[in-house]
Design a protein around this motif. Structure first.
Motif, PDB file in Angstrom:
ATOM      1  N   GLN A  67      -8.227  34.658  10.218  1.00 36.49           N
ATOM      2  CA  GLN A  67      -7.235  34.548   9.153  1.00 36.49           C
ATOM      3  C   GLN A  67      -6.595  33.159   9.143  1.00 36.49           C
ATOM      4  OE1 GLN A  67      -7.455  37.098  11.318  1.00 36.49           O
ATOM      5  NE2 GLN A  67      -8.214  38.661   9.915  1.00 36.49           N
ATOM      6  N   SER A  96      -9.299  38.697  15.270  1.00 38.99           N
ATOM      7  CA  SER A  96      -8.755  39.033  13.957  1.00 38.99           C
ATOM      8  C   SER A  96      -7.318  39.505  14.140  1.00 38.99           C
ATOM      9  CB  SER A  96      -9.609  40.126  13.324  1.00 38.99           C
ATOM     10  OG  SER A  96      -9.246  40.322  11.991  1.00 38.99           O
ATOM     11  N   ALA A  99      -3.074  39.536   8.568  1.00 40.97           N
ATOM     12  CA  ALA A  99      -2.853  38.348   7.745  1.00 40.97           C
ATOM     13  C   ALA A  99      -1.375  38.093   7.485  1.00 40.97           C
ATOM     14  CB  ALA A  99      -3.608  38.462   6.428  1.00 40.97           C
TER      15      ALA A  99
END
Length: 174
Positions: A67, A96, A99
């Motif tokens: 992100q 990950s 976001a």
């Protein structure tokens, strides 16, 4: 400009004299920053951070998640109006994150805070994930620590430097 880190090291002279000194709006995306494993030693991108952080006006960014790569590319396009920007990332799968935790801006992000100000870990790029795992072991051993995702290796965030200086011990994971 997208290329392997080790190949940009070979063009360092051009980066300095043909891009940086003229403050040209160039974004360098450096793949294989760090140890590249089976690509072999000729492809290890182990010098780019040391070399490029000394280039006048250069910003050196190191995302710690997939992100952040996307966000840093957006930021770099804007920042390049002031001079060259490097986004360095390693070979392989990145961690990950949500976001919503990224946000815009390149200030260092405090991920975990140790109120005792004993240990501070400054982690760069892929090493943020490794530092999070190390922090689990430290916590299990009764050692609390502050963890900071550096994000921008050059220039360094003054608030991050101040926070790190308030700790007894500072470790870097690069």
């Amino acid at each position: 400009v997208a290329l392997y880190s080790t190949f940009l090291s070979r063009a360092w002279d051009q980066v300095v004299y043909d891009v940086a000194l003229h403050r040209l709006p160039v974004v360098f995306c450096l793949d294989r920053a760090g140890i590249t494993g089976d690509d072999g030693p000729s492809h290890h991108g182990i010098y780019d951070m040391a070399l490029l952080s000394k280039v006048p006006g250069m910003r050196v960014l190191a995302p710690s998640s997939t992100q952040e790569v996307e966000q840093m590319l957006k930021d770099a396009i804007v920042l390049a109006n002031e001079g060259p920007v490097v986004i360095r990332y390693p070979k392989g799968v990145a961690r990950s994150v949500d976001a919503a935790d990224i946000g815009s801006g390149l200030a260092a992000r405090k991920l975990i805070t140790d109120e005792s100000n004993t240990v501070c870990i400054l982690a760069i790029g892929k090493m943020v994930g490794a530092a999070e795992k190390a922090l689990e072991s430290l916590t299990a051993a009764g050692i609390n620590a502050t963890l900071i995702d550096v994000r921008c290796c050059a220039p360094l965030d003054p608030a991050m430097i101040s926070l790190a200086a308030s700790h007894t011990t500072v470790l870097t994971a690069e």
